[in-house]
Design a protein around this motif. Structure first.
Motif, PDB file in Angstrom:
ATOM      1  N   SER A   1       0.812  -1.238   0.000  1.00  0.00           N
ATOM      2  CA  SER A   1       0.000   0.000   0.000  1.00  0.00           C
ATOM      3  C   SER A   1       0.835   1.273   0.000  1.00  0.00           C
ATOM      4  N   ARG A   2       2.146   1.149  -0.141  1.00  0.00           N
ATOM      5  CA  ARG A   2       2.983   2.350  -0.149  1.00  0.00           C
ATOM      6  C   ARG A   2       2.695   3.265  -1.330  1.00  0.00           C
ATOM      7  N   PHE A   3       2.371   2.683  -2.484  1.00  0.00           N
ATOM      8  CA  PHE A   3       2.093   3.523  -3.652  1.00  0.00           C
ATOM      9  C   PHE A   3       0.940   4.482  -3.379  1.00  0.00           C
TER      10      PHE A   3
ATOM     11  N   LEU B   1       0.112   5.645  -0.408  1.00  0.00           N
ATOM     12  CA  LEU B   1       0.606   6.652   0.533  1.00  0.00           C
ATOM     13  C   LEU B   1       1.452   7.694  -0.189  1.00  0.00           C
ATOM     14  N   TRP B   2       2.298   7.242  -1.116  1.00  0.00           N
ATOM     15  CA  TRP B   2       3.137   8.170  -1.862  1.00  0.00           C
ATOM     16  C   TRP B   2       2.283   9.114  -2.712  1.00  0.00           C
ATOM     17  N   ARG B   3       1.255   8.549  -3.340  1.00  0.00           N
ATOM     18  CA  ARG B   3       0.372   9.370  -4.179  1.00  0.00           C
ATOM     19  C   ARG B   3      -0.327  10.433  -3.344  1.00  0.00           C
ATOM     20  N   ASP B   4      -0.740  10.035  -2.150  1.00  0.00           N
ATOM     21  CA  ASP B   4      -1.422  10.961  -1.254  1.00  0.00           C
ATOM     22  C   ASP B   4      -0.489  12.111  -0.856  1.00  0.00           C
ATOM     23  N   ALA B   5       0.735  11.778  -0.483  1.00  0.00           N
ATOM     24  CA  ALA B   5       1.707  12.800  -0.088  1.00  0.00           C
ATOM     25  C   ALA B   5       2.113  13.669  -1.276  1.00  0.00           C
TER      26      ALA B   5
ATOM     27  N   ASN C   1      -3.620  12.523   6.271  1.00  0.00           N
ATOM     28  CA  ASN C   1      -3.521  11.507   5.233  1.00  0.00           C
ATOM     29  C   ASN C   1      -4.895  10.887   4.964  1.00  0.00           C
ATOM     30  N   PHE C   2      -5.032  10.293   3.807  1.00  0.00           N
ATOM     31  CA  PHE C   2      -6.340   9.817   3.364  1.00  0.00           C
ATOM     32  C   PHE C   2      -6.865   8.661   4.220  1.00  0.00           C
ATOM     33  N   LYS C   3      -5.951   7.962   4.896  1.00  0.00           N
ATOM     34  CA  LYS C   3      -6.404   6.864   5.749  1.00  0.00           C
ATOM     35  C   LYS C   3      -6.877   7.353   7.105  1.00  0.00           C
ATOM     36  N   ASN C   4      -6.373   8.539   7.507  1.00  0.00           N
ATOM     37  CA  ASN C   4      -6.773   9.133   8.784  1.00  0.00           C
ATOM     38  C   ASN C   4      -6.701   8.101   9.912  1.00  0.00           C
ATOM     39  N   SER C   5      -5.553   7.419   9.976  1.00  0.00           N
ATOM     40  CA  SER C   5      -5.418   6.314  10.930  1.00  0.00           C
ATOM     41  C   SER C   5      -4.088   6.446  11.656  1.00  0.00           C
ATOM     42  N   THR C   6      -3.506   5.317  11.997  1.00  0.00           N
ATOM     43  CA  THR C   6      -2.221   5.334  12.696  1.00  0.00           C
ATOM     44  C   THR C   6      -1.047   5.475  11.728  1.00  0.00           C
ATOM     45  N   ILE C   7      -1.333   5.685  10.447  1.00  0.00           N
ATOM     46  CA  ILE C   7      -0.271   5.926   9.476  1.00  0.00           C
ATOM     47  C   ILE C   7       0.168   7.377   9.614  1.00  0.00           C
ATOM     48  N   TYR C   8       1.352   7.599  10.178  1.00  0.00           N
ATOM     49  CA  TYR C   8       1.844   8.948  10.418  1.00  0.00           C
ATOM     50  C   TYR C   8       2.717   9.469   9.278  1.00  0.00           C
ATOM     51  N   HIS C   9       3.276   8.567   8.492  1.00  0.00           N
ATOM     52  CA  HIS C   9       4.226   8.964   7.453  1.00  0.00           C
ATOM     53  C   HIS C   9       3.910   8.210   6.161  1.00  0.00           C
ATOM     54  N   PRO C  10       4.222   8.800   5.013  1.00  0.00           N
ATOM     55  CA  PRO C  10       3.908   8.139   3.733  1.00  0.00           C
ATOM     56  C   PRO C  10       4.914   7.063   3.328  1.00  0.00           C
ATOM     57  N   HIS C  11       5.869   6.762   4.198  1.00  0.00           N
ATOM     58  CA  HIS C  11       6.868   5.733   3.921  1.00  0.00           C
ATOM     59  C   HIS C  11       7.702   6.056   2.687  1.00  0.00           C
ATOM     60  N   ASN C  12       7.927   7.328   2.496  1.00  0.00           N
ATOM     61  CA  ASN C  12       8.941   7.845   1.584  1.00  0.00           C
ATOM     62  C   ASN C  12       9.311   9.219   2.125  1.00  0.00           C
ATOM     63  N   VAL C  13      10.440   9.276   2.803  1.00  0.00           N
ATOM     64  CA  VAL C  13      10.825  10.495   3.504  1.00  0.00           C
ATOM     65  C   VAL C  13      10.980  11.669   2.555  1.00  0.00           C
ATOM     66  N   TYR C  14      11.483  11.418   1.347  1.00  0.00           N
ATOM     67  CA  TYR C  14      11.764  12.511   0.420  1.00  0.00           C
ATOM     68  C   TYR C  14      10.472  13.149  -0.100  1.00  0.00           C
TER      69      TYR C  14
ATOM     70  N   ASN D   1      14.975   5.550   3.463  1.00  0.00           N
ATOM     71  CA  ASN D   1      14.133   6.742   3.346  1.00  0.00           C
ATOM     72  C   ASN D   1      13.234   6.686   2.116  1.00  0.00           C
ATOM     73  N   PHE D   2      13.622   5.905   1.117  1.00  0.00           N
ATOM     74  CA  PHE D   2      12.797   5.783  -0.084  1.00  0.00           C
ATOM     75  C   PHE D   2      11.539   4.953   0.170  1.00  0.00           C
ATOM     76  N   THR D   3      11.648   3.966   1.042  1.00  0.00           N
ATOM     77  CA  THR D   3      10.509   3.056   1.241  1.00  0.00           C
ATOM     78  C   THR D   3      10.034   2.996   2.687  1.00  0.00           C
ATOM     79  N   GLY D   4      10.672   3.755   3.559  1.00  0.00           N
ATOM     80  CA  GLY D   4      10.327   3.689   4.977  1.00  0.00           C
ATOM     81  C   GLY D   4      10.316   5.046   5.642  1.00  0.00           C
ATOM     82  N   THR D   5      10.622   5.042   6.934  1.00  0.00           N
ATOM     83  CA  THR D   5      10.531   6.264   7.738  1.00  0.00           C
ATOM     84  C   THR D   5      11.808   6.487   8.534  1.00  0.00           C
ATOM     85  N   ALA D   6      12.954   6.144   7.948  1.00  0.00           N
ATOM     86  CA  ALA D   6      14.212   6.149   8.692  1.00  0.00           C
ATOM     87  C   ALA D   6      14.505   7.494   9.341  1.00  0.00           C
TER      88      ALA D   6
END
Length: 435
Positions: free
Chosen positions: A292-294, A296-300, A321-334, A396-401
């Motif tokens: 589901s990262r794609f 999240l990235w689209r949303d950000a 974020n569109f999920k309005n849940s416990t997802i705090y980051h889009p899993h792509n820091v950049y 940072n490309f795929t996570g929240t480092a």
């Protein structure tokens, strides 16, 4: 003369070591047993320890450089760039980042802290490896002892994770465990395996520590950390052997081939080692290779497009974020940087990350070709820096480092001793043995 990893005992050094261990204890126990300790305790002890370390390692003629100014800009951006946490009354979320960015400014001027920081980081990797293997071997230990401690910190079903074979060890998620173990692997590789080009000269102790940590990280089933550690190793290995380009590629091929064969044979007897491949298969069968990262990235990215210059504010995505849940980051820091602080705010963030990596990469290569004469301990530090920075940039490309203390802390450590060596060898400032 003192070298960067060989400092003689003295009283001031003892105080530096103690205070540094207190500082490291905070990020290295997040989402683990450290959460049982009240935050106010860490607030007081870390603040006092930072002040003591700063006083003990600072030079009287302390001067800031451009990297320090860049770090100050980063802090200003995180705290004052329309911070959404502050809007919701959350003021502690950036405490750890502030501690370590301030630490960088002073630590990049003096090497007194390096030896204890490197060895303790390796120890932490071993510590979480121990709990990963122990809970994998004995489910009673996990469900009767570990789970009651960490379950309250997790919004996920840790029991389900465990039953699926994804080992979280003594942490509240196998992703967190993966970060701790990845740090341990990178620091161990750099410390034990890049002092000499010949692997047969690596000590038995180094091999044992590395294999334990590698075994543990495969038990987590985390795809990103496993892939990025492998990539970081081959990048660093290629640099260290860049003076012998033909044999370098032969060795890389042989190492990769031997590694694959060993993994296949070992996984035949220990199937959980295949967990990260099983996860790929599961995601492919569900037509969701990105977990589901794609989305999240689209949303950000849409958030960035709406306000490309100045962004929406630090931690905006956490609350919008569109999920309005416990997802705090889009899993792509950049993408998150662009979304939250725009092109203008992202300049300082990208500049620091890119410049530090270039410095470490360049010095390791210069050391390989003899353009700078580093001792073995300094060569280890450069190898650790390239290893972990490569891993960190990829994560940072795929996570929240960048957002996690478990990974930002070792990253700052690497940046600090990279800047130390940069000043010593590239700028010719040979005053690092003072203090």
């Amino acid at each position: 003369m003192r070298t960067l990893l060989n400092l003689k005992f003295d009283l001031r050094q003892t105080f530096v070591n103690i205070c540094l261990l207190i500082l490291l204890f905070y990020p290295y126990t997040r989402m683990s047993f450290g959460e049982l300790i009240p935050f106010k305790f860490f607030l007081i002890t870390c603040t006092v320890s930072l002040l003591v370390v700063v006083l003990l390692i600072s030079y009287k003629n302390f001067k800031m450089d451009m990297a320090d100014i860049n770090v100050l800009f980063m802090l200003i951006i995180m705290y004052l760039w329309n911070n959404w946490d502050f809007k919701y009354g959350v003021y502690y979320s950036l405490f750890g980042h502030a501690i370590w960015f301030v630490f960088y400014i002073f630590a990049s001027k003096n090497p007194r802290w390096i030896k204890i920081a490197v060895k303790f980081s390796i120890f932490v990797g071993l510590f979480y490896s121990f709990w990963t293997i122990l809970t994998w071997l004995n489910s009673d230990v996990y469900f009767n002892f570990v789970l009651p401690i960490v379950d309250r910190m997790s919004v996920y079903s840790l029991a389900n994770q465990y039953n699926q074979g994804y080992m979280a060890g003594l942490t509240s998620h196998y992703s967190t465990n993966g970060l701790y173990l990845s740090m341990g692997v990178c620091f161990t590789l750099g410390y034990y395996f890049f002092e000499d080009k010949k692997l047969n000269k690596v000590s038995l102790k180094g091999w044992v520590i590395l294999l334990i940590q590698l075994f543990s990280i495969f038990l987590t089933g985390k795809r990103g950390p496993i892939i990025f550690i492998i990539l970081a190793f081959f990048v660093t290995y290629s640099i260290c052997n860049s003076d012998a380009p033909i044999t370098k590629y032969v060795k890389v091929f042989l190492i990769a081939f031997a590694g694959v064969i060993a993994f296949i044979i070992l996984s035949y007897f220990i199937p959980p080692l295949m967990n990260f491949i099983v996860r790929f298969e599961e995601q492919i069968s569900n037509n969701d290779i990105s977990s589901s990262r794609f989305d999240l990235w689209r949303d950000a990215w849409n958030g960035f497009v709406n306000k490309p210059l100045l962004g929406n504010g630090w931690y905006w995505y956490k609350y919008n974020n569109f999920k309005n849940s416990t997802i705090y980051h889009p899993h792509n820091v950049y993408i998150q940087w662009l979304c939250e602080v725009g092109i203008v705010g992202s300049i300082a963030l990208f500049t620091f990350n890119i410049s530090m990596y270039i410095k470490a990469f360049k010095m390791l290569k210069m050391s390989t070709f003899g353009k700078i004469v580093t001792d073995n301990r300094e060569k280890k530090l450069l190898a650790i820096s390239v290893l972990y920075q490569t891993f960190f940039i990829c994560m940072n490309f795929t996570g929240t480092a960048f957002c996690e203390l478990q990974s930002i802390c070792p990253y700052i450590l690497c940046c600090a001793f990279t800047q130390l060596l940069w000043k010593k060898y590239v700028h010719g400032k040979n005053n690092l043995n003072r203090g």
